[in-house]
Design a protein around this motif. Structure first.
Motif, PDB file in Angstrom:
ATOM      1  N   GLY A  15      25.732  32.136  45.246  1.00  0.00           N
ATOM      2  CA  GLY A  15      24.819  33.247  44.690  1.00  0.00           C
ATOM      3  C   GLY A  15      25.516  34.277  44.161  1.00  0.00           C
ATOM      4  N   ARG A  16      26.790  34.359  44.428  1.00  0.00           N
ATOM      5  CA  ARG A  16      27.883  35.331  43.661  1.00  0.00           C
ATOM      6  C   ARG A  16      28.145  34.951  42.085  1.00  0.00           C
ATOM      7  NH1 ARG A  16      32.846  35.445  47.548  1.00  0.00           N
ATOM      8  NH2 ARG A  16      32.224  33.283  47.517  1.00  0.00           N
ATOM      9  N   ALA A  17      28.038  35.950  41.281  1.00  0.00           N
ATOM     10  CA  ALA A  17      28.203  35.798  39.967  1.00  0.00           C
ATOM     11  C   ALA A  17      29.423  36.800  39.452  1.00  0.00           C
ATOM     12  CB  ALA A  17      26.824  36.506  39.042  1.00  0.00           C
ATOM     13  N   ILE A  18      30.270  36.230  38.403  1.00  0.00           N
ATOM     14  CA  ILE A  18      31.400  36.982  37.760  1.00  0.00           C
ATOM     15  C   ILE A  18      31.325  36.747  36.405  1.00  0.00           C
ATOM     16  CG2 ILE A  18      33.734  37.202  37.686  1.00  0.00           C
ATOM     17  CD1 ILE A  18      33.961  35.943  40.273  1.00  0.00           C
ATOM     18  N   ALA A  19      31.395  37.779  35.691  1.00  0.00           N
ATOM     19  CA  ALA A  19      31.339  37.736  34.196  1.00  0.00           C
ATOM     20  C   ALA A  19      32.300  38.664  33.437  1.00  0.00           C
ATOM     21  CB  ALA A  19      29.830  38.023  33.713  1.00  0.00           C
ATOM     22  N   ALA A  20      32.822  38.286  32.356  1.00  0.00           N
ATOM     23  CA  ALA A  20      33.584  38.793  31.758  1.00  0.00           C
ATOM     24  C   ALA A  20      33.677  38.586  30.201  1.00  0.00           C
ATOM     25  CB  ALA A  20      35.119  39.233  32.397  1.00  0.00           C
ATOM     26  N   ILE A  21      34.170  39.520  29.376  1.00  0.00           N
ATOM     27  CA  ILE A  21      34.632  39.006  28.026  1.00  0.00           C
ATOM     28  C   ILE A  21      35.922  38.314  28.195  1.00  0.00           C
ATOM     29  CG2 ILE A  21      34.943  39.747  25.461  1.00  0.00           C
ATOM     30  CD1 ILE A  21      32.905  42.127  26.193  1.00  0.00           C
ATOM     31  N   THR A  22      36.407  37.406  27.610  1.00  0.00           N
ATOM     32  CA  THR A  22      37.525  36.545  27.697  1.00  0.00           C
ATOM     33  C   THR A  22      38.251  36.079  26.697  1.00  0.00           C
ATOM     34  OG1 THR A  22      36.182  34.364  28.123  1.00  0.00           O
ATOM     35  CG2 THR A  22      36.831  35.736  30.234  1.00  0.00           C
ATOM     36  N   ALA A  23      37.561  36.248  25.470  1.00  0.00           N
ATOM     37  CA  ALA A  23      38.414  35.687  24.312  1.00  0.00           C
ATOM     38  C   ALA A  23      37.473  36.354  23.156  1.00  0.00           C
ATOM     39  CB  ALA A  23      38.433  34.348  24.313  1.00  0.00           C
ATOM     40  N   THR A  24      38.156  36.382  21.949  1.00  0.00           N
ATOM     41  CA  THR A  24      37.778  36.685  20.660  1.00  0.00           C
ATOM     42  C   THR A  24      38.204  35.583  19.575  1.00  0.00           C
ATOM     43  OG1 THR A  24      39.391  38.229  20.000  1.00  0.00           O
ATOM     44  CG2 THR A  24      37.463  39.174  21.182  1.00  0.00           C
ATOM     45  N   LYS A  25      37.368  35.432  18.601  1.00  0.00           N
ATOM     46  CA  LYS A  25      37.704  34.333  17.754  1.00  0.00           C
ATOM     47  C   LYS A  25      37.318  34.796  16.214  1.00  0.00           C
ATOM     48  CE  LYS A  25      37.667  29.386  17.113  1.00  0.00           C
ATOM     49  NZ  LYS A  25      37.439  28.327  17.895  1.00  0.00           N
ATOM     50  N   GLU A  53      26.631  43.367  22.390  1.00  0.00           N
ATOM     51  CA  GLU A  53      25.820  42.215  22.571  1.00  0.00           C
ATOM     52  C   GLU A  53      26.520  41.444  23.875  1.00  0.00           C
ATOM     53  OE1 GLU A  53      23.480  38.634  20.804  1.00  0.00           O
ATOM     54  OE2 GLU A  53      24.918  39.279  19.731  1.00  0.00           O
ATOM     55  N   ALA A  54      27.881  41.335  23.909  1.00  0.00           N
ATOM     56  CA  ALA A  54      28.592  40.390  24.796  1.00  0.00           C
ATOM     57  C   ALA A  54      28.777  41.354  25.990  1.00  0.00           C
ATOM     58  CB  ALA A  54      29.829  40.286  24.266  1.00  0.00           C
ATOM     59  N   LYS A  55      28.837  42.679  25.764  1.00  0.00           N
ATOM     60  CA  LYS A  55      28.887  43.534  27.192  1.00  0.00           C
ATOM     61  C   LYS A  55      27.525  43.786  27.675  1.00  0.00           C
ATOM     62  CE  LYS A  55      32.544  46.583  25.587  1.00  0.00           C
ATOM     63  NZ  LYS A  55      33.103  48.250  25.346  1.00  0.00           N
ATOM     64  N   LYS A  56      26.481  43.671  27.184  1.00  0.00           N
ATOM     65  CA  LYS A  56      24.946  43.617  27.823  1.00  0.00           C
ATOM     66  C   LYS A  56      24.900  42.316  28.552  1.00  0.00           C
ATOM     67  CE  LYS A  56      22.572  46.387  24.325  1.00  0.00           C
ATOM     68  NZ  LYS A  56      21.617  46.355  23.243  1.00  0.00           N
ATOM     69  N   TRP A  57      25.477  41.195  27.873  1.00  0.00           N
ATOM     70  CA  TRP A  57      25.332  39.909  28.719  1.00  0.00           C
ATOM     71  C   TRP A  57      26.001  39.739  29.968  1.00  0.00           C
ATOM     72  CZ3 TRP A  57      22.015  35.938  27.897  1.00  0.00           C
ATOM     73  CH2 TRP A  57      22.649  34.808  28.644  1.00  0.00           C
ATOM     74  N   VAL A  58      27.463  40.478  29.890  1.00  0.00           N
ATOM     75  CA  VAL A  58      27.968  40.584  31.043  1.00  0.00           C
ATOM     76  C   VAL A  58      27.419  41.509  32.170  1.00  0.00           C
ATOM     77  CG1 VAL A  58      30.324  41.824  32.055  1.00  0.00           C
ATOM     78  CG2 VAL A  58      30.348  40.395  29.914  1.00  0.00           C
ATOM     79  N   GLU A  59      26.850  42.600  31.889  1.00  0.00           N
ATOM     80  CA  GLU A  59      25.949  43.515  32.645  1.00  0.00           C
ATOM     81  C   GLU A  59      24.863  42.520  33.307  1.00  0.00           C
ATOM     82  OE1 GLU A  59      27.018  46.069  34.091  1.00  0.00           O
ATOM     83  OE2 GLU A  59      28.814  46.077  32.997  1.00  0.00           O
ATOM     84  N   GLN A  60      24.041  41.841  32.625  1.00  0.00           N
ATOM     85  CA  GLN A  60      22.997  40.974  33.133  1.00  0.00           C
ATOM     86  C   GLN A  60      23.386  40.296  34.040  1.00  0.00           C
ATOM     87  OE1 GLN A  60      21.102  39.709  29.465  1.00  0.00           O
ATOM     88  NE2 GLN A  60      20.023  41.522  29.161  1.00  0.00           N
ATOM     89  N   ALA A  61      24.517  39.454  33.699  1.00  0.00           N
ATOM     90  CA  ALA A  61      25.067  38.436  34.439  1.00  0.00           C
ATOM     91  C   ALA A  61      25.567  38.863  35.883  1.00  0.00           C
ATOM     92  CB  ALA A  61      26.194  37.758  33.972  1.00  0.00           C
ATOM     93  N   ARG A  62      26.136  39.840  35.855  1.00  0.00           N
ATOM     94  CA  ARG A  62      26.615  40.788  37.083  1.00  0.00           C
ATOM     95  C   ARG A  62      25.406  40.888  37.932  1.00  0.00           C
ATOM     96  NH1 ARG A  62      31.606  44.289  34.855  1.00  0.00           N
ATOM     97  NH2 ARG A  62      32.835  42.712  34.716  1.00  0.00           N
ATOM     98  N   CYS A  63      24.220  41.280  37.426  1.00  0.00           N
ATOM     99  CA  CYS A  63      23.145  41.728  38.250  1.00  0.00           C
ATOM    100  C   CYS A  63      22.325  40.611  38.749  1.00  0.00           C
ATOM    101  CB  CYS A  63      22.324  42.855  37.500  1.00  0.00           C
ATOM    102  SG  CYS A  63      22.908  44.277  37.108  1.00  0.00           S
ATOM    103  N   ALA A  64      22.655  39.399  38.387  1.00  0.00           N
ATOM    104  CA  ALA A  64      21.667  38.428  38.549  1.00  0.00           C
ATOM    105  C   ALA A  64      21.843  37.871  40.161  1.00  0.00           C
ATOM    106  CB  ALA A  64      22.255  36.897  37.895  1.00  0.00           C
TER     107      ALA A  64
END
Length: 64
Positions: A15-25, A53-64
């Motif tokens: 149940g652990r979650a890790i998230a980060a912005i890892t690339a740009t293109k 938008e990417a940062k918001k997704w990271v925060e949501q994933a970390r709270c999951a």
């Protein structure tokens, strides 16, 4: 050209979650998001059109 931001998120069997912005293109169209399932975790690579938008997704994933 537009800059796209990739968020890699990993959810393990405990149940652990890790998230980060890892690339740009730089691309005209959004790259395809991917999903990988391993024996211990699920890994997602999701692309976003803005850094905010990417940062918001990271925060949501970390709270999951």
């Amino acid at each position: 050209m537009k800059t796209w931001y990739c968020v890699t998120s990993s959810f393990d069997d405990r149940g652990r979650a890790i998230a980060a912005i890892t690339a740009t293109k730089e691309a005209e169209e959004c790259p395809e998001s991917t999903y990988t399932n391993t024996s211990r975790k699920d890994i997602y690579n999701d692309w976003f059109g803005s850094e905010e938008e990417a940062k918001k997704w990271v925060e949501q994933a970390r709270c999951a």
